[in-house]
Design a protein around this motif. Structure first.
Motif, PDB file in Angstrom:
ATOM      1  N   ARG A   1      61.116  -6.879 100.830  1.00  0.00           N
ATOM      2  CA  ARG A   1      60.347  -5.494 100.827  1.00  0.00           C
ATOM      3  C   ARG A   1      60.903  -4.601  99.621  1.00  0.00           C
ATOM      4  NH1 ARG A   1      64.178  -1.518 103.648  1.00  0.00           N
ATOM      5  NH2 ARG A   1      66.182  -2.474 103.741  1.00  0.00           N
ATOM      6  N   PHE A   2      61.966  -4.908  98.651  1.00  0.00           N
ATOM      7  CA  PHE A   2      62.047  -4.075  97.594  1.00  0.00           C
ATOM      8  C   PHE A   2      61.150  -4.769  96.383  1.00  0.00           C
ATOM      9  CE2 PHE A   2      66.010  -3.222  99.997  1.00  0.00           C
ATOM     10  CZ  PHE A   2      65.848  -1.790  99.976  1.00  0.00           C
ATOM     11  N   TRP A   3      61.196  -6.230  96.243  1.00  0.00           N
ATOM     12  CA  TRP A   3      60.526  -6.869  95.427  1.00  0.00           C
ATOM     13  C   TRP A   3      58.995  -6.537  95.316  1.00  0.00           C
ATOM     14  CZ3 TRP A   3      57.177 -11.173  96.058  1.00  0.00           C
ATOM     15  CH2 TRP A   3      57.140 -11.778  94.825  1.00  0.00           C
ATOM     16  N   VAL A   4      58.533  -6.545  96.627  1.00  0.00           N
ATOM     17  CA  VAL A   4      56.996  -6.509  96.391  1.00  0.00           C
ATOM     18  C   VAL A   4      56.318  -4.911  96.132  1.00  0.00           C
ATOM     19  CG1 VAL A   4      56.859  -5.253  98.954  1.00  0.00           C
ATOM     20  CG2 VAL A   4      55.002  -6.933  98.245  1.00  0.00           C
ATOM     21  N   LEU A   5      57.368  -4.083  95.847  1.00  0.00           N
ATOM     22  CA  LEU A   5      56.953  -2.854  95.303  1.00  0.00           C
ATOM     23  C   LEU A   5      56.702  -2.653  93.927  1.00  0.00           C
ATOM     24  CD1 LEU A   5      59.549  -0.245  97.115  1.00  0.00           C
ATOM     25  CD2 LEU A   5      57.222  -0.609  97.495  1.00  0.00           C
ATOM     26  N   GLY A   6      56.735  -3.840  93.202  1.00  0.00           N
ATOM     27  CA  GLY A   6      56.641  -4.222  91.734  1.00  0.00           C
ATOM     28  C   GLY A   6      57.700  -3.166  91.062  1.00  0.00           C
TER      29      GLY A   6
ATOM     30  N   ALA B   1      60.656   0.403 101.788  1.00  0.00           N
ATOM     31  CA  ALA B   1      61.614   0.230 100.835  1.00  0.00           C
ATOM     32  C   ALA B   1      62.484   1.423 101.126  1.00  0.00           C
ATOM     33  CB  ALA B   1      61.141   0.071  99.299  1.00  0.00           C
ATOM     34  N   TRP B   2      62.067   2.453 101.682  1.00  0.00           N
ATOM     35  CA  TRP B   2      63.036   3.850 101.621  1.00  0.00           C
ATOM     36  C   TRP B   2      63.700   3.840 102.772  1.00  0.00           C
ATOM     37  CZ3 TRP B   2      58.470   7.177  99.350  1.00  0.00           C
ATOM     38  CH2 TRP B   2      58.626   7.103  98.107  1.00  0.00           C
ATOM     39  N   ASN B   3      63.397   2.974 103.883  1.00  0.00           N
ATOM     40  CA  ASN B   3      64.097   2.909 105.127  1.00  0.00           C
ATOM     41  C   ASN B   3      65.053   2.058 105.336  1.00  0.00           C
ATOM     42  OD1 ASN B   3      62.885   5.100 107.625  1.00  0.00           O
ATOM     43  ND2 ASN B   3      61.233   4.234 105.814  1.00  0.00           N
ATOM     44  N   GLY B   4      66.140   2.090 106.179  1.00  0.00           N
ATOM     45  CA  GLY B   4      67.108   1.068 106.570  1.00  0.00           C
ATOM     46  C   GLY B   4      66.470  -0.073 107.094  1.00  0.00           C
ATOM     47  N   LEU B   5      67.187  -1.399 107.101  1.00  0.00           N
ATOM     48  CA  LEU B   5      66.478  -2.769 107.283  1.00  0.00           C
ATOM     49  C   LEU B   5      66.073  -2.585 109.018  1.00  0.00           C
ATOM     50  CD1 LEU B   5      66.030  -5.442 106.654  1.00  0.00           C
ATOM     51  CD2 LEU B   5      68.292  -6.042 107.377  1.00  0.00           C
TER      52      LEU B   5
ATOM     53  N   ALA C   1      60.874  -2.929 111.850  1.00  0.00           N
ATOM     54  CA  ALA C   1      60.117  -2.125 113.132  1.00  0.00           C
ATOM     55  C   ALA C   1      58.796  -1.545 112.441  1.00  0.00           C
ATOM     56  CB  ALA C   1      60.818  -1.088 113.932  1.00  0.00           C
ATOM     57  N   ILE C   2      58.879  -0.895 111.295  1.00  0.00           N
ATOM     58  CA  ILE C   2      57.461  -0.366 111.116  1.00  0.00           C
ATOM     59  C   ILE C   2      56.833  -1.376 110.201  1.00  0.00           C
ATOM     60  CG2 ILE C   2      56.688   1.166 108.912  1.00  0.00           C
ATOM     61  CD1 ILE C   2      59.240   2.859 108.833  1.00  0.00           C
ATOM     62  N   HIS C   3      57.295  -2.363 109.652  1.00  0.00           N
ATOM     63  CA  HIS C   3      56.659  -3.707 109.171  1.00  0.00           C
ATOM     64  C   HIS C   3      55.977  -4.341 110.207  1.00  0.00           C
ATOM     65  CE1 HIS C   3      56.224  -8.043 107.849  1.00  0.00           C
ATOM     66  NE2 HIS C   3      55.526  -7.197 106.790  1.00  0.00           N
ATOM     67  N   SER C   4      56.395  -4.669 111.341  1.00  0.00           N
ATOM     68  CA  SER C   4      55.842  -5.013 112.619  1.00  0.00           C
ATOM     69  C   SER C   4      54.610  -4.467 112.908  1.00  0.00           C
ATOM     70  CB  SER C   4      56.863  -5.468 113.483  1.00  0.00           C
ATOM     71  OG  SER C   4      56.418  -5.956 114.745  1.00  0.00           O
TER      72      SER C   4
END
Length: 691
Positions: free
Chosen positions: A167-172, A529-533, A538-541
């Motif tokens: 989630r951090f790496w995909v931000l570019g 990326a700005w939220n906790g794991l 939950a947001i990604h799902s």
């Protein structure tokens, strides 16, 4: 122009070395660079943090700029770009596979896995590129990206540790890139740039046509193969260093082509310089725009690249490449309005209908449409039955059916009646709303690809719901379902206003929607990326489309919306069917396009927004449901009943597959539809005869 670009790049180099989130002053950095002694902290900031990310920005920007220009040249498509055509997604999938299955950690390992994914995707892009017009090729790339991203999401769902890194790496982002990773991929970037230089003359000849290139002594097949290798090396190396950064190749290629025209060699040089300049500038801006935090570089590039994509899609060169829609349909034998002979005009009713009379009232009932609706209703029932019976529990099919009737242990009854059945109902109403919404937008635009997920409508609803959830203390995002229609409406108005109005034909407005969708996706990744794991998971799902935890209270608003909006859609179906021919015919027959089109668009947008409020953006259901329903019921009538039934069956079936396909983890329904929907979109593009 070269001198100006080099001067700007030099200024940005200095700014990159002197700018940061810390409290180290500019004078301290200058003194250190000039040879003055400094403490350990100053040395770490300059040599370990700022210098590697500055070099990474130069290398990645040049690689993506040149790779985008090469793709544009070899496909003769000004919209070609590694991010838009799915090459970056293929490289990202390769990296995730390497992390999950091989424990890849270093830059060299990332590069090796990214090369495999990028090579496969580049080959597919060049294979299909010759068959598509510029605008359709971008949509084909979106199909590839959707499938590859869906596979990536399926891998991440089962591996939370990899998702936390991803989630951090995909931000570019260029933050924290170690020097050894930059050095590890440098040979690949240098090799790609050298191959691009040697391909300049063959590409210039190829731009005149294959026959001319052969007459000039070049081999088109060998040229395309060399470009494939060069693009693979450059894009894979860039993704391995900084993650997938979209739009950069489009920006660099557009600038080089605008300034230099068809001079391929000079365009290669300028596109590399432009890519490095844009990325370095975005990286510097990312450090200062949100101090003390850092903004995602990919989001800033997307903010610039989205409008450029729309501008290129509206340009004369792309329109000329696509050709005039009406002329093309006439030349290829497209659908025409046939004047019936006098005998046929006297025929009392269509051949596929039979009259039904109740006293003084009578109606013509379409036979094929009714039979298709019955068959699709049975299909939806079969999907519901499979969803009730299937699962990872040890319960048998007979026990599941008994539990549905309230017979069995308390755990079995609770599993069926309180967990499975409520999410099935939520899937039914969400799928029905998406199917009906897609049917309305396809008929409105006279284009099978004009669906809410392709027009940016779904992404608008996602952003609205996500922002509302983040600003409140609600436990779940779908409690803010009511903001979905509002966000969807804003996105729809923006897309159609930019692309030229609701009656716009062809693929231009779909590419505009793709730009909005890509920009919204970058915002979503930033939020992850700005939220906790736990919150990010939950947001990604939800953001990829999921029915986990959904129940009757969530399904109720959508069910109420369907109860009101489906009759409204049936009421305007005859007017909408007339508008499928042309606005002139609709006006002659008493249908006002200025009234009908906004009304139908509002119905479609509200339906899509309500569905997303339940299950998130379940991809491609709005595209596939009307197409499949029309195959059964015929293309004469709009499948306003069949499309919701197919949509309901698809969402429930996708949710069931996601629950049982892997052991110990649940794949969201939207991921399943993304993986399967990409090939369906490609098939739709191949079977569509419009440019």
């Amino acid at each position: 122009m070269f001198g100006l670009n080099v001067a700007g790049l030099a200024v940005l180099l200095a700014a990159s070395m002197l700018t940061g989130a810390g409290r180290i002053g500019t004078g301290q950095v200058v003194d250190y660079l000039l040879g003055a002694a400094g403490d350990a902290h100053l040395e770490m900031v300059v040599t370990t943090i700022r210098l590697p990310r500055t070099l990474a920005a130069l290398a990645v920007g040049a690689a993506l700029g040149v790779s985008g220009m090469l793709l544009q040249a070899v496909t003769r498509n000004p919209l070609a770009e590694t991010g838009l055509l799915g090459v970056n997604s293929g490289a990202a999938l390769g990296v995730v596979l390497g992390i999950v299955y091989a424990g890849a950690q270093t830059g060299g390992a990332y590069l090796a896995w990214a090369l495999g994914g990028a090579l496969l995707t580049t080959g597919v892009v060049l294979l299909i590129g010759a068959r598509f017009s510029p605008l359709k090729l971008v949509l084909a790339g979106a199909a590839l990206s959707a499938t590859l991203t869906g596979i990536t999401s399926a891998l991440l769902v089962a591996d939370p540790v990899t998702f936390d890194r991803y989630r951090f790496w995909v931000l570019g982002s260029l933050a924290g890139i170690p020097m050894d990773r930059v050095l590890a991929v440098s040979p690949a970037i240098l090799a790609g740039l050298v191959m691009a230089a040697f391909a300049a003359r063959p590409l210039a000849a190829l731009s005149l046509g294959d026959d001319v290139a052969v007459a000039l002594g070049h081999r088109p097949g060998r040229t395309r193969a060399a470009v494939t290798v060069a693009v693979t090396l450059l894009s894979a190396a860039a993704v391995a260093v900084a993650g997938p950064i979209g739009f950069l190749g489009l920006l660099a290629g557009y600038l080089a082509r605008t300034v230099l025209g068809n001079r391929v060699g000079s365009r290669i040089v300028l596109s590399g310089l432009a890519g490095a300049t844009v990325l370095l500038g975005a990286d510097v801006l990312a450090r200062v725009v949100m101090r003390p935090y850092e903004a995602p570089v990919s989001l800033l590039v997307a903010v610039i690249g989205g409008p450029v994509l729309i501008a290129v899609a509206r340009s004369r060169s792309v329109s000329a490449g696509a050709g005039d829609l009406l002329a093309d349909k006439a030349a290829r034998g497209g659908r025409r309005i046939r004047v019936l002979p006098a005998g046929d005009r006297l025929r009392p009713r269509p051949s596929d209908t039979f009259p039904v009379r109740l006293g003084a009232c009578s109606a013509l009932v379409p036979v094929r449409s009714c039979l298709a609706a019955v068959a699709l209703a049975l299909l939806a029932c079969a999907a519901v039955l499979a969803a009730i019976l299937a699962g990872q529990s040890a319960m048998t099919a007979g026990q599941a059916l008994d539990a549905l009737r309230g017979i069995g242990t308390g755990g079995q009854v609770m599993l069926v009646q309180e967990i499975r059945l409520p999410r099935i109902v939520a899937g039914l109403v969400a799928g029905a709303a998406l199917g009906l919404s897609g049917c309305l937008t396809q008929a409105l635009a006279r284009n099978r690809l004009a669906t809410p997920d392709m027009l940016g409508v779904n992404q608008g609803a996602v952003i609205a719901i996500m922002i509302s959830g983040l600003l409140s203390s609600a436990a779940t995002l779908f409690e803010h379902w009511w903001t979905g229609p509002l966000g969807a409406l804003v996105a729809a108005v923006a897309v159609f206003a930019i692309s030229g109005g609701i009656g716009t034909q062809g693929y231009r407005f779909i590419v505009t929607g793709l730009a909005v969708t890509t920009l919204g996706g970058a915002v979503t990744q930033a939020v992850l990326a700005w939220n906790g794991l736990s919150a990010a998971t939950a947001i990604h799902s939800w953001s990829v489309g999921s029915l986990a935890g959904r129940g009757y209270p969530v399904a109720l608003p959508v069910a109420a919306g369907l109860a009101v909006l489906l009759p409204a859609a049936l009421a305007v179906s005859r007017r909408l069917a007339v508008l499928r021919f042309s606005e002139d015919i609709g006006t002659v027959l008493g249908t006002s396009p200025r009234v009908t089109r906004p009304a139908v668009l509002a119905l479609a947008v509200v339906l899509a927004g309500l569905a997303i409020g339940i299950g998130g953006p379940v991809a491609f259901v709005a595209l596939a449901a009307p197409v499949l329903a029309a195959r059964l019921s015929g293309s004469v009538r709009l499948p306003l009943v069949g499309a919701p039934l197919v949509g309901a069956a698809l969402v429930v079936a996708a949710d069931t597959i996601g629950r049982v396909v892997t052991s110990g983890a649940e794949v969201p329904a939207g991921v399943v539809t993304s993986i399967l929907g990409g090939p369906f979109l490609l098939w739709t593009l191949l079977s569509d005869r419009r440019p």
